[in-house]
Enzyme design. Structure first.
Site, short mmCIF file in Angstrom:
data_model
loop_
_atom_site.label_atom_id
_atom_site.label_comp_id
_atom_site.label_asym_id
_atom_site.label_seq_id
_atom_site.Cartn_x
_atom_site.Cartn_y
_atom_site.Cartn_z
N LEU A 61 62.13 1.45 50.22
CA LEU A 61 61.40 1.47 51.37
C LEU A 61 61.94 2.48 52.44
CD1 LEU A 61 58.22 0.34 52.03
CD2 LEU A 61 59.44 -1.61 52.79
N ASP A 62 61.54 3.32 52.70
CA ASP A 62 62.28 4.04 54.00
C ASP A 62 62.67 3.23 55.09
OD1 ASP A 62 61.77 6.39 52.51
OD2 ASP A 62 60.52 7.25 53.81
#
Length: 322
Positions: A61-62
């Site tokens: 997840l960025d």
């Protein structure tokens, strides 16, 4: 003759670094990842808090995204790919009228255009991108090219040609719209780039857009509402942290289940195929005679149970005694 230099007193006074005693921990922790932290950094922090021996996350997840990040420990790491392949759900905030160099709020604004839209136009655009669509992966992504992540090339000012990929958008719902700010809920297949979806929606609307915020709300059967923040986890005792672990089969809840007797359990755990009176299925979760005795995953073909990812007898016993 040169005298040997003495060790500085400050170095002598420094206390030895305490070594953490790692231990086997089995289960899935649903983390609400904070803004600005990478998925791997979040994993390492939780691993340290649990003193876990073996851990892995279920897809990145960025750092600029928040929300659900399932973390797998011990036996659960054998099923991390299941969560990676699962459908996802997000809440995304789009800044209409602006395109950026990265497709999100981190990049430089490249172009600004006026926003003059109706809700009907936005709804039509959302409908146009629902179903099976093609996406070109963004340069600012972890996708590899010749062993390097695309974002490494992007940072060096290089653009690599990328082939379009087919993904499926199950639904796009408008949550809120305030002229230049559009908030949507997206349910999609694995591999969908919400940043690219934001840019493509903006171009379809004729005003451009970039992704200003992103929050993951679901991954397969697990939900953000059941997740815990890193700060809340850190404030707990070790026993309380352990109580937050869900059994590994929480990642497999969407699969049919099959229970074996003691004799077939031993043979299944040794990788032997068994005849079963159950419908064919590409994925099943398999249990032993006891209520929580997860044995592993399998498929059923022509009435034959074919072992997939198997737990060790020690892991099965650890889950039973948890």
């Amino acid at each position: 003759m040169h005298a040997t230099s003495a060790t500085p007193a400050t170095a002598e006074a420094r206390p030895p670094r305490q070594r953490i005693q790692r231990r086997p921990v089995h289960g899935v922790l649903l983390l609400d990842k904070p803004l600005g932290l990478s998925s791997n950094d979040a994993l390492q922090k939780v691993k340290w808090l649990l003193r876990a021996e073996k851990a892995g996350h279920t897809g990145t997840l960025d750092p600029l995204a928040t929300g659900l990040l399932p973390l797998c420990f011990g036996a659960a790491t054998k099923f991390s790919q299941v969560s990676l392949d699962a459908d996802k759900a997000y809440e995304a905030t789009l800044r209409l009228g602006q395109t950026s160099s990265t497709g999100d709020a981190e990049g430089q604004i490249l172009r600004e255009r006026p926003v003059s839209l109706t809700r009907a136009q936005i709804e039509a655009a959302c409908t146009a991108f629902t179903g099976e669509i093609e996406q070109v992966p963004p340069m600012h992504s972890a996708l590899k090219h010749e062993g390097k992540a695309l974002y490494e090339y992007a940072r060096a000012g290089q653009v690599i040609e990328r082939a379009a990929r087919r993904v499926r958008i199950h639904a796009i719902d408008i949550l809120d719209w305030q002229h230049e700010v559009l908030k949507i809920a997206v349910r999609c297949s694995k591999g969908t780039y919400i940043r690219t979806l934001a840019e493509d929606l903006g171009e379809h609307l004729g005003c451009g857009a970039h992704l200003s915020a992103l929050r993951r709300t679901a991954s397969g059967p697990v939900q953000l509402r059941d997740a815990i923040s890193l700060d809340a986890l850190a404030a707990m005792s070790e026993t309380e942290r352990e109580s937050m672990l869900r059994p590994p089969d929480c990642l497999l809840e969407e699969w049919p289940s099959l229970r074996l007797d003691a004799d077939d359990t031993a043979k299944f755990l040794n990788g032997m195929r068994r005849r079963v009176s159950a419908a064919d299925a590409p994925h099943v979760r398999v249990y032993g005679p006891q209520a929580r005795a997860l044995l592993g995953s399998a498929s059923i073909q022509a009435g034959e149970l074919i072992p997939g990812r198997l737990l060790s007898p020690q892991e099965v016993q650890s889950l039973l005694s948890a």
